[in-house]
Design an enzyme around this catalytic site. Structure first.
Site, mmCIF file in Angstrom:
data_model
loop_
_atom_site.group_PDB
_atom_site.id
_atom_site.type_symbol
_atom_site.label_atom_id
_atom_site.label_comp_id
_atom_site.label_asym_id
_atom_site.label_seq_id
_atom_site.Cartn_x
_atom_site.Cartn_y
_atom_site.Cartn_z
ATOM 1 N N TYR A 31 -28.008 -7.909 -9.735
ATOM 2 C CA TYR A 31 -27.095 -6.941 -10.311
ATOM 3 C C TYR A 31 -26.754 -7.512 -11.682
ATOM 4 O O TYR A 31 -26.397 -8.688 -11.798
ATOM 5 C CB TYR A 31 -25.792 -6.800 -9.525
ATOM 6 C CG TYR A 31 -25.919 -6.353 -8.093
ATOM 7 C CD1 TYR A 31 -26.887 -5.433 -7.694
ATOM 8 C CD2 TYR A 31 -25.032 -6.834 -7.132
ATOM 9 C CE1 TYR A 31 -26.974 -5.016 -6.373
ATOM 10 C CE2 TYR A 31 -25.109 -6.425 -5.812
ATOM 11 C CZ TYR A 31 -26.087 -5.514 -5.435
ATOM 12 O OH TYR A 31 -26.162 -5.105 -4.135
ATOM 13 N N CYS A 87 -23.475 -9.386 -11.571
ATOM 14 C CA CYS A 87 -23.222 -10.466 -10.621
ATOM 15 C C CYS A 87 -23.081 -11.812 -11.326
ATOM 16 O O CYS A 87 -23.985 -12.235 -12.052
ATOM 17 C CB CYS A 87 -24.361 -10.521 -9.608
ATOM 18 S SG CYS A 87 -24.324 -11.961 -8.528
ATOM 19 N N PHE A 139 -23.225 -14.824 -10.116
ATOM 20 C CA PHE A 139 -24.191 -15.800 -9.626
ATOM 21 C C PHE A 139 -25.587 -15.520 -10.176
ATOM 22 O O PHE A 139 -26.376 -16.443 -10.405
ATOM 23 C CB PHE A 139 -24.172 -15.822 -8.101
ATOM 24 C CG PHE A 139 -22.814 -16.144 -7.546
ATOM 25 C CD1 PHE A 139 -22.252 -17.393 -7.728
ATOM 26 C CD2 PHE A 139 -22.073 -15.197 -6.867
ATOM 27 C CE1 PHE A 139 -20.993 -17.702 -7.260
ATOM 28 C CE2 PHE A 139 -20.813 -15.481 -6.382
ATOM 29 C CZ PHE A 139 -20.264 -16.742 -6.576
ATOM 30 N N CYS A 140 -25.903 -14.259 -10.402
ATOM 31 C CA CYS A 140 -27.168 -13.916 -11.063
ATOM 32 C C CYS A 140 -27.173 -14.459 -12.483
ATOM 33 O O CYS A 140 -28.192 -14.957 -12.978
ATOM 34 C CB CYS A 140 -27.368 -12.404 -11.084
ATOM 35 S SG CYS A 140 -27.491 -11.646 -9.447
#
Length: 331
Positions: A102, A105, A107-108
């Protein structure tokens, strides 16, 4: 009527009011999930560090609380005089890297910061947060998912740990050094404290919530109807959700908590250019990856204006350099 029903359901979900089990509710629930966390990091399970009077204290394990919507926005133009990246030896560089993500996101964005810094080209597949059809093939239904030469990797911190060993940026056994201990401590702080401070800030007011959702609706993988619902209902929903998150994380003043986190990080540098010394380590990349998406939102602008983090952030922009994302059809 269906669109209006979706808006109402999402706003009601944000207030914690039970609604009937309809397709619209599924859409709204998944949208809220996207507006919070794409995944729970391994460091959320293994390391539990929280800021307390600028000291780090270990807390009992707790489930990661949904609460952060991050919106990757264009970073400041990279200077022509860029610090050298840390390119990977050709023989160690993966041939085919695909990130399922995403755009919002956090963490992405940590994974992308690592890939960019180590000059590893990667393709991106933007996952529709409602249907998730792009990851139907995987038994893992969260993001990020990183495919490396056909091998699936999951969980941002585990992805980074594995890749850092593969590309030679960290050898086996490095976790035993004092430097690695400091690095791991602050990586845990990012996942367990810093990300929780961001959500109440980027949704602090209705205008800031709408500013954030303006980004996701223009960069996320949504249908036209989903885009309309996300922009208006999502902004309203997350405005109310952020108030609950403030209470859950004992935040009285959102901006004060954000500024305190920024100052805590600068203090941790102890006068060094980076936590890693003369060049960034994995903790530097984690903090930068999480903060980069909000840099040009109002909360990010305020953070840079009112704290000392700006100089470190600029050094990180230079060090990480331009994105290594490969533009491909359908990405």
């Amino acid at each position: 009527m269906r669109r209006i029903g979706g808006l109402v359901a999402l706003c009601r979900a944000a207030e914690g009011i039970a609604t009937s089990s309809t397709a619209g509710n599924v859409v709204c629930n998944r949208m809220l999930q996207t507006a919070l966390y794409g995944t729970t990091s391994a460091y959320s399970r293994r390391h539990h560090w929280f800021t307390n009077s600028n000291k780090l204290v270990e807390q009992p394990a707790a489930h990661t609380v949904a609460g952060t919507m991050l919106f990757s926005v264009a970073a400041s133009a990279v200077s022509e005089d860029v610090h050298a990246k840390e390119p990977v030896q050709r023989k160690l560089r993966p041939n085919d890297v695909v990130l399922y993500q995403y755009e919002a996101c956090p963490f992405c964005n940590k994974v992308k910061a690592f890939l960019d810094y180590y000059d590893i080209p990667y393709k991106v597949v933007e996952v529709n947060p409602i249907s998730k059809k792009e990851i139907k093939w995987s038994g893992y239904k969260k993001v990020p998912i990183l495919m490396v030469d056909g091998e699936q990797m999951i969980d941002s911190s585990e992805i980074i740990d594995e890749l850092s060993q593969r590309v030679g940026s960290r050898a086996q056994g490095d976790n035993l050094s004092d430097e690695a201990g400091e690095e791991n401590k602050w990586r845990g702080w990012v996942d367990n404290h810093l990300v929780h401070v961001l959500s109440p800030n980027i949704y602090r007011s209705r205008s800031e919530a709408l500013e954030s959702f303006d980004y996701i609706t223009s960069h996320g993988n949504f249908s036209f109807t989903e885009r309309i619902i996300a922009r208006y209902a999502g902004a309203a929903a997350m405005y109310f959700v952020s108030k609950k998150l403030k209470k859950r994380h004992n935040i009285t003043d959102e901006r004060a908590a954000l500024y305190d986190a920024a100052e805590t990080w600068v203090d941790a540098l102890k006068g060094r250019d980076f936590l890693g010394g003369s060049k960034p380590n994995l903790a530097d990349l984690a903090v930068f990856g999480v903060l980069r998406p909000i840099r040009h939102l109002q909360s990010g602008k305020d953070m840079v204006e009112h704290t000392r983090i700006g100089e470190w952030y600029s050094r990180m922009e230079d060090a990480v350099g331009a994105s290594c994302r490969l533009e491909t059809q359908g990405a």
